[in-house]
Design an enzyme around this catalytic site. Structure first.
Site, PDB file in Angstrom:
ATOM      1  N   HIS A 180       9.827 -41.964  91.468  1.00  0.00           N
ATOM      2  CA  HIS A 180      10.826 -41.399  90.560  1.00  0.00           C
ATOM      3  C   HIS A 180      11.029 -39.912  90.829  1.00  0.00           C
ATOM      4  O   HIS A 180      10.068 -39.189  91.083  1.00  0.00           O
ATOM      5  CB  HIS A 180      10.375 -41.525  89.104  1.00  0.00           C
ATOM      6  CG  HIS A 180      10.346 -42.908  88.547  1.00  0.00           C
ATOM      7  ND1 HIS A 180       9.401 -43.850  88.906  1.00  0.00           N
ATOM      8  CD2 HIS A 180      11.143 -43.500  87.625  1.00  0.00           C
ATOM      9  CE1 HIS A 180       9.615 -44.962  88.223  1.00  0.00           C
ATOM     10  NE2 HIS A 180      10.672 -44.780  87.443  1.00  0.00           N
ATOM     11  N   ASN A 184       2.657 -39.859  95.557  1.00  0.00           N
ATOM     12  CA  ASN A 184       3.191 -40.380  94.301  1.00  0.00           C
ATOM     13  C   ASN A 184       2.110 -40.544  93.246  1.00  0.00           C
ATOM     14  O   ASN A 184       2.317 -40.235  92.068  1.00  0.00           O
ATOM     15  CB  ASN A 184       3.879 -41.725  94.563  1.00  0.00           C
ATOM     16  CG  ASN A 184       4.586 -42.270  93.352  1.00  0.00           C
ATOM     17  OD1 ASN A 184       5.178 -41.532  92.563  1.00  0.00           O
ATOM     18  ND2 ASN A 184       4.534 -43.592  93.184  1.00  0.00           N
TER      19      ASN A 184
END
Length: 296
Positions: A114, A144
């Site tokens: 994201h 991440n």
């Protein structure tokens, strides 16, 4: 090496911006209602306004340039009570030929990372919106789940401390980015710019790899490096001076990130690329690849 990434790989076109879904409503998400400024664009871009964030997608790269949020302490506290139970989905407001597909990420070795993280959103609707692939880049799994997650946590702490912060998160792809399935561009760097009303602004920058190195820079330095000005409404003095940002907040038992000057960050990447090239060109590697080719 640093100069190589100024306006990294962005090529001017006459395409300009295409807006969708009530772009005027995006104003509440931007500092002083002023959207980030993409200096130049590699192909066509399309801005989407969602309820909780705005995103500028590049339909040539099939990946986002930036996502913008107005992050509040109240939203952060509410988000902590939500279970993450949404699914990633292809963005129907982007043309099929210009958007990422779920299949692009399958068995790619990259996470679906994201830009505007689901943990920032206070309700199920906002969380679900964040799982649009328009808000996602191919991200190294270690980045991440470790350093970048730590940076997101530190950003939420700032929102709780100050009540309201404006956040723009983006990607730097470079002049000839790696692509998943020859479609979706993989960023070289990720950045997160934070503006605190009446206090100033600064940005984190990290490589899209497993290294625990990051930099903190002024908004002016970020704009030169990434080709995106996240906060055009900032005063000149606020643009030139980076406020102190907290160190990334590690999860229990994890190592902390190491702060480095931006020049060292790019130099370290260059050294890693050279080492990878030496490995790929070694006689042993060529032998293993030749044997493997016999079996496929």
């Amino acid at each position: 090496m640093l100069r190589h990434f100024l306006f990294a790989g962005l090529i001017s076109t006459a395409a300009g911006f295409a807006y969708a879904d009530g772009s005027a409503a995006c104003g509440k998400l931007f500092l002083n209602s002023t959207p980030p400024n993409l200096v130049t664009a590699q192909g066509r871009t399309q801005q989407l306004c969602l309820n909780s964030y705005a995103v500028l997608s590049n339909t040539t790269l099939r990946a986002p340039h930036w996502s913008a949020e107005r992050l509040t302490g109240d939203a952060v506290m509410s988000a902590r009570q939500l279970a993450r139970d949404s699914d990633f989905y292809e963005e129907p407001r982007l043309p099929p030929s210009g958007r990422a597909a779920l299949a692009d990420f399958a068995r790619s070795g990259y996470d679906r990372g994201h830009l505007a993280p689901s943990g920032d959103f206070a309700d199920k609707a906002g969380q679900a919106e964040s799982f649009s692939l328009a808000n996602v880049v191919p991200q190294d799994p270690a980045s991440n789940r470790r350093l970048w997650s730590h940076i997101e946590t530190a950003t939420r702490r700032l929102a709780r401390q100050h009540g309201v912060v404006y956040v723009v998160t983006g990607a730097v792809y470079g002049p000839a980015p790696l692509r998943l399935r020859d479609r979706v561009a993989v960023p070289r760097y990720l950045w997160k710019a934070i503006a605190i009303p009446n206090a100033g602004a600064a940005a984190y920058i990290a490589r899209n790899d497993g290294k625990l190195l990051y930099s903190v820079v002024s908004i002016e330095e970020l704009a030169r490096f990434a080709g995106v000005d996240p906060f055009p409404a900032l005063s000149r003095s606020a643009r030139q001076t980076a406020i102190d940002l907290p160190p990334p907040t590690p999860h229990p038992g994890e190592k902390t990130g190491r702060l480095a000057p931006l020049g060292a960050l790019t130099k370290a990447e260059s050294a890693g690329e050279a080492e990878a090239t030496r490995f790929q060109d070694s006689p042993a590697t060529r032998f293993v690849m030749a044997v493997a080719a016999l079996h496929f």
